[in-house]
Design a protein around this motif. Structure first.
Motif, PDB file in Angstrom:
ATOM      1  N   SER A 217      34.005  33.831  38.535  1.00 27.60           N
ATOM      2  CA  SER A 217      35.171  33.886  39.424  1.00 27.60           C
ATOM      3  C   SER A 217      36.478  33.987  38.632  1.00 27.60           C
ATOM      4  N   TRP A 218      36.474  33.545  37.400  1.00 21.78           N
ATOM      5  CA  TRP A 218      37.671  33.655  36.557  1.00 21.78           C
ATOM      6  C   TRP A 218      37.663  34.933  35.713  1.00 21.78           C
ATOM      7  N   GLY A 219      36.646  35.780  35.926  1.00 18.98           N
ATOM      8  CA  GLY A 219      36.577  37.056  35.226  1.00 18.98           C
ATOM      9  C   GLY A 219      37.532  38.074  35.809  1.00 18.98           C
ATOM     10  N   TYR A 220      37.617  39.234  35.169  1.00 18.13           N
ATOM     11  CA  TYR A 220      38.688  40.180  35.495  1.00 18.13           C
ATOM     12  C   TYR A 220      38.576  40.816  36.873  1.00 18.13           C
ATOM     13  N   GLU A 221      37.402  40.778  37.508  1.00 17.46           N
ATOM     14  CA  GLU A 221      37.300  41.369  38.837  1.00 17.46           C
ATOM     15  C   GLU A 221      37.929  40.490  39.919  1.00 17.46           C
ATOM     16  N   GLN A 222      38.093  39.194  39.620  1.00 15.49           N
ATOM     17  CA  GLN A 222      38.670  38.279  40.608  1.00 15.49           C
ATOM     18  C   GLN A 222      39.957  37.606  40.148  1.00 15.49           C
ATOM     19  N   THR A 223      40.199  37.586  38.835  1.00 23.00           N
ATOM     20  CA  THR A 223      41.365  36.878  38.298  1.00 23.00           C
ATOM     21  C   THR A 223      42.022  37.722  37.219  1.00 23.00           C
TER      22      THR A 223
END
Length: 322
Positions: free
Chosen positions: A162-168
């Protein structure tokens, strides 16, 4: 292990295909009754921080952590080497596991915590909305008064968390990282080695990005971590980790630790373990952390040749002065 670790499903595994599998030769016979200390001597002072001598750290993740130290003890018994870094994954709102940390210190090891902010707004973290939790955590770490390695939001340059680039966004990650480090330091939690951990950019599915946009700056980082795995016999250290190390050296000269790695049995564990030690020495890295668990693959170290190769490699490490 938190829920976020269970979704790894192989995509965290890094690696472009190399050219040849390394052949392990001259393997030694284990003496299970003897253990060797891998890394610096026990008990470096909290004020002095952890030594950063290249080739001086072996680490372990066992799924028994942090509830129990038995997995670490069993690994040490099987290999004859007690890991210097012992890892556990911590969910958001989970307190610092002082009991596990105390067990680590009693064995001359350093706890290494991977804090996973699963489904938590990193912007909210940066704006102080979780400061009550972070303050409690920082004070517990300070009270522990021994070295602790902390990594927050590992593998942020990949899309699967969730903290990866698709969400953050990278900017939100950087702001949250800086806020956390600043808060700990303000509260006097100076016994923390801050490990900024990325996934290798040579990922199997090609979706991992170069880590530059997530770099918070040298004043906020102590060590740099890199995660990557061996799935096939042809995969080698230079192709898995080499391009990422080059990219990191464009950002910082900070010490680099392979923060999460392993090899499947199909890849040929003895050869890959030998390749890991060779890579640590070739690139002047701190060492590596073996992920000794079953997730999308069985990553547990097993078999007399694999265990003997690991012990043999441990003997090539350089003890670090406190």
């Amino acid at each position: 292990m938190t829920g976020s670790r269970n979704v790894r499903a192989g995509i965290v595994v890094a690696a472009a295909v190399g050219v040849l599998a390394l052949i392990a030769a001259g393997l030694t016979v284990l003496d299970p009754g003897r253990t060797e200390q891998a890394g610096p001597p026990a008990g470096p002072s909290a004020e002095a921080g952890l030594p950063a001598t290249p080739g001086s750290y072996l680490g372990l993740y066992s799924p028994s952590a942090p509830a129990s130290y038995t997995g670490v003890s069993s690994f040490a018994s099987a290999t004859g080497v007690h890991p210097k870094l012992v890892v556990y994954y911590s969910g958001w709102y989970e307190p610092f596991q002082a009991g596990f940390a105390a067990a680590a210190a009693a064995h001359g090891s350093v706890p290494m915590v991977q804090i996973d902010p699963t489904d938590v707004s990193l912007t909210a973290i940066a704006h102080g909305q979780y400061d009550s939790y972070l303050t409690s955590y920082a004070r517990a770490v300070r009270s522990y008064n021994h070295p602790v390695v902390i990594s927050f939001g590992h593998e942020m340059n990949a899309p699967w968390y969730s903290w990866g680039y698709e969400q953050t966004s990278p900017a939100a990650f950087v702001a949250a990282w800086r806020h956390i480090v600043t808060l700990f330091r303000t509260l006097g939690s100076e016994n923390v080695t801050w490990l900024w951990t990325v996934n290798v950019i040579q990922s199997q599915d090609g979706r991992t990005l170069s880590p530059g946009p997530w770099w918070p700056g040298r004043s906020y980082v102590t060590w740099v971590g890199v995660d990557g795995y061996y799935l096939e016999s042809s995969w080698q250290f230079t192709t898995i980790f080499g391009p990422t190390i080059v990219a990191l050296r464009e950002l910082t000269p900070d010490p680099i630790l392979i923060a999460e790695t392993s090899a499947t049995h199909a890849a040929g564990q003895p050869a890959k373990i030998a390749d890991l030690f060779a890579g640590v020495h070739t690139y002047g890295l701190l060492g590596f952390v073996w992920f000794n668990a079953v997730t999308s693959h069985d990553y547990r170290m097993a078999g007399p040749q694999a265990l003997a190769t690991y012990r043999r490699g441990a003997r090539t490490l350089s003890p670090a002065a406190p």
